[in-house]
Design a protein around this motif. Structure first.
Motif, PDB file in Angstrom:
ATOM      1  N   GLY A 147       0.813  -1.214   0.000  1.00 32.13           N
ATOM      2  CA  GLY A 147       0.000   0.000   0.000  1.00 32.13           C
ATOM      3  C   GLY A 147       0.842   1.258   0.000  1.00 32.13           C
ATOM      4  N   ILE A 148       2.037   1.189   0.580  1.00 29.19           N
ATOM      5  CA  ILE A 148       2.942   2.349   0.571  1.00 29.19           C
ATOM      6  C   ILE A 148       3.312   2.692  -0.862  1.00 29.19           C
ATOM      7  CG2 ILE A 148       5.137   3.281   1.394  1.00 29.19           C
ATOM      8  CD1 ILE A 148       5.106   1.116   3.572  1.00 29.19           C
ATOM      9  N   ARG A 149       3.757   1.680  -1.590  1.00 29.14           N
ATOM     10  CA  ARG A 149       4.194   1.898  -2.977  1.00 29.14           C
ATOM     11  C   ARG A 149       3.014   2.250  -3.886  1.00 29.14           C
ATOM     12  NH1 ARG A 149       9.460   3.102  -4.157  1.00 29.14           N
ATOM     13  NH2 ARG A 149      10.738   2.159  -2.520  1.00 29.14           N
ATOM     14  N   GLN A 150       1.884   1.612  -3.649  1.00 25.39           N
ATOM     15  CA  GLN A 150       0.708   1.931  -4.461  1.00 25.39           C
ATOM     16  C   GLN A 150       0.376   3.417  -4.353  1.00 25.39           C
ATOM     17  OE1 GLN A 150      -2.862  -0.540  -4.391  1.00 25.39           O
ATOM     18  NE2 GLN A 150      -1.699  -2.211  -3.483  1.00 25.39           N
ATOM     19  N   PHE A 151       0.362   3.916  -3.140  1.00 19.77           N
ATOM     20  CA  PHE A 151       0.003   5.314  -2.936  1.00 19.77           C
ATOM     21  C   PHE A 151       1.093   6.225  -3.493  1.00 19.77           C
ATOM     22  CE2 PHE A 151      -1.032   9.226  -0.672  1.00 19.77           C
ATOM     23  CZ  PHE A 151      -2.409   9.254  -0.819  1.00 19.77           C
ATOM     24  N   PHE A 152       2.357   5.869  -3.248  1.00 15.84           N
ATOM     25  CA  PHE A 152       3.487   6.656  -3.754  1.00 15.84           C
ATOM     26  C   PHE A 152       3.429   6.760  -5.273  1.00 15.84           C
ATOM     27  CE2 PHE A 152       7.868   6.742  -5.407  1.00 15.84           C
ATOM     28  CZ  PHE A 152       8.334   7.918  -4.827  1.00 15.84           C
ATOM     29  N   ASN A 153       3.194   5.635  -5.939  1.00 19.24           N
ATOM     30  CA  ASN A 153       3.144   5.641  -7.401  1.00 19.24           C
ATOM     31  C   ASN A 153       1.938   6.426  -7.922  1.00 19.24           C
ATOM     32  OD1 ASN A 153       5.422   4.028  -7.441  1.00 19.24           O
ATOM     33  ND2 ASN A 153       4.272   2.122  -7.606  1.00 19.24           N
ATOM     34  N   MET A 154       0.817   6.309  -7.227  1.00 17.44           N
ATOM     35  CA  MET A 154      -0.406   6.967  -7.666  1.00 17.44           C
ATOM     36  C   MET A 154      -0.268   8.490  -7.621  1.00 17.44           C
ATOM     37  SD  MET A 154      -4.247   6.464  -6.204  1.00 17.44           S
ATOM     38  CE  MET A 154      -3.883   7.365  -4.717  1.00 17.44           C
ATOM     39  N   VAL A 155       0.354   9.008  -6.559  1.00 17.20           N
ATOM     40  CA  VAL A 155       0.446  10.471  -6.422  1.00 17.20           C
ATOM     41  C   VAL A 155       1.612  11.041  -7.223  1.00 17.20           C
ATOM     42  CG1 VAL A 155      -0.588  10.339  -4.132  1.00 17.20           C
ATOM     43  CG2 VAL A 155       1.903  10.432  -4.332  1.00 17.20           C
ATOM     44  N   GLY A 156       2.417  10.157  -7.813  1.00 20.52           N
ATOM     45  CA  GLY A 156       3.574  10.631  -8.572  1.00 20.52           C
ATOM     46  C   GLY A 156       3.204  11.453  -9.794  1.00 20.52           C
ATOM     47  N   ASP A 157       1.975  11.301 -10.278  1.00 21.65           N
ATOM     48  CA  ASP A 157       1.561  12.035 -11.474  1.00 21.65           C
ATOM     49  C   ASP A 157       1.099  13.460 -11.165  1.00 21.65           C
ATOM     50  OD1 ASP A 157       2.082   9.825 -13.056  1.00 21.65           O
ATOM     51  OD2 ASP A 157       0.048   9.038 -12.866  1.00 21.65           O
ATOM     52  N   TYR A 158       0.897  13.755  -9.886  1.00 23.77           N
ATOM     53  CA  TYR A 158       0.458  15.108  -9.520  1.00 23.77           C
ATOM     54  C   TYR A 158       1.656  16.065  -9.516  1.00 23.77           C
ATOM     55  CZ  TYR A 158      -4.054  13.174  -8.116  1.00 23.77           C
ATOM     56  OH  TYR A 158      -5.290  12.550  -8.118  1.00 23.77           O
ATOM     57  N   GLN A 159       1.402  17.296  -9.914  1.00 22.53           N
ATOM     58  CA  GLN A 159       2.462  18.294 -10.012  1.00 22.53           C
ATOM     59  C   GLN A 159       2.653  19.018  -8.672  1.00 22.53           C
ATOM     60  OE1 GLN A 159       4.333  18.659 -12.932  1.00 22.53           O
ATOM     61  NE2 GLN A 159       3.122  16.829 -13.475  1.00 22.53           N
TER      62      GLN A 159
END
Length: 378
Positions: A16-28
């Motif tokens: 879940g840590i990586r899932q969330f990290f990867n998901m928010v990576g697209d936000y500026q």
């Protein structure tokens, strides 16, 4: 062809840590206080040792357990620091990060139907490995004991199927550790039982007001200690873990390690030798800086009404989401990203007992923490 995949693998989820990290990576323009990655560089003398290893062609296989001088340095390190004693020839294994050490330990000691006691909230890397062995994780709720597992809690959860208990202190995600008295009480409960202890001590060099106490000091015959260089020497990408266990256990873990990875990177091993032999106190500078950051973050959270336990190790806060927030920890954290431009990890990533919390990592510069908290506290 997905129907041919092992059902146990299909049933587990990505962290879940990586899932969330990867998901928010697209936000500026996001301030990320998510990943437990030290923001310090690997010490210069350690990097120089790795360069020298390459120039000297130290690029072949080593002994499966790691080259002997490194194992001697590792045994000496834990002897000097934590007063625990291991024979480098037969009780120390150099692994590909602490994660491999955890994996090969579970695969060695667990059988289908075994139970493993886990104090929760807890780092999500244990449960999937336990389930892949056909064993069952048994979570112990520590939310009412300042996130500390107690001897009574362990005693209440032991069954005839209990094979192992994980003691992950200092803790990810809560930052709490155990006192010497608390460790002794747990050792007294487990002494003489057919239960092994996996003591994940990867944050042992990042303890603040007290010194780290390993349960292996009191119960060595039942304890498998996991440590490494990732947090103490800011060497996450070098992938060097250390496993310490009594010879009768280590010789079997060694077989699983051998067939899993052959050996850890030879160049990384040379860097680790330099870190453990000539950089025994390299973590001290980082520890002092983390402590300043911890105090700053705690002051701001506390002043603004957030409830949290003051961490005494690692570099995390596990923070209670305000009661007026009517949403899950995942939705709350996603809203922080979208509306405030700051990312923290939903507590639900750390088992169901983490619901209602979020984890904040202070392994960032003071300037980043300042801006991140400004956004969070809006």
């Amino acid at each position: 062809m997905e129907h041919l995949i092992n059902p146990k693998v299909k049933s587990i989820q990505l962290s879940g840590i990586r899932q969330f990290f990867n998901m928010v990576g697209d936000y500026q323009d996001i301030i990320s206080l998510t990943i437990g990655q030290p923001d310090f560089p690997t010490p210069t003398h350690v990097k120089e040792a790795a360069k020298a290893a390459i120039d000297q062609d130290f690029t072949t296989y080593t002994n499966n357990a790691g080259f002997l001088e490194l194992r001697k340095a590792a045994a000496n390190f834990v002897k000097q620091k934590y007063h625990i004693h291991y024979q480098p020839e037969s009780e120390v294994i150099v692994t590909v990060g602490a994660t491999e050490a955890i994996d090969i330990t579970f695969r060695t000691i667990l059988t289908p139907g075994s139970e493993v006691l886990l104090p929760a909230p807890i780092y999500p890397g244990y449960e999937p490995l336990i389930r892949l062995c056909g064993a069952t994780p048994v979570f112990m709720d520590t939310t009412n004991s300042n996130f500390k597992v107690t001897a009574d809690m362990i005693l209440a959860n032991i069954t005839d199927k209990t094979r192992c208990i994980v003691l992950p202190y200092p803790s990810n995600p809560t930052g709490v550790s155990l006192t010497e008295k608390e460790v002794k009480e747990i050792a007294n409960v487990l002494r003489g039982k057919d239960i092994l202890i996996l003591a994940d001590e990867i944050y042992s060099e990042l303890v603040y007001e007290q010194t780290h106490t390993s349960i292996a000091q009191f119960l060595p015959e039942q304890t498998i200690v996991i440590n490494g260089l990732s947090k103490s020497h800011s060497m996450t990408g070098w992938r060097i873990g250390l496993l310490f266990a009594p010879e009768g256990i280590a010789k079997h873990i060694y077989k699983v390690h051998q067939y899993s990875v052959t050996c850890a990177s030879s160049v990384s091993q040379k860097a680790a030798y330099e870190a453990l032999s000539n950089g025994m106190n390299d973590a001290e500078v980082m520890r002092k800086e983390y402590m300043k950051r911890r105090d700053y973050v705690y002051s701001r959270l506390n002043h603004n009404g957030y409830q949290t336990v003051l961490p005494d190790g690692a570099f995390y806060f596990f923070v209670k989401i305000p009661e007026f927030v009517n949403s899950s920890s995942f939705d709350y954290c996603l809203k922080l990203v979208k509306e405030n431009g700051v990312a923290v990890v939903p507590g639900s990533a750390f088992s169901g007992y983490g619901e209602g919390y979020f984890r904040l990592s202070y392994a960032s510069s003071m300037a980043v923490l300042q801006e991140g908290l400004n956004r969070l506290l809006k």
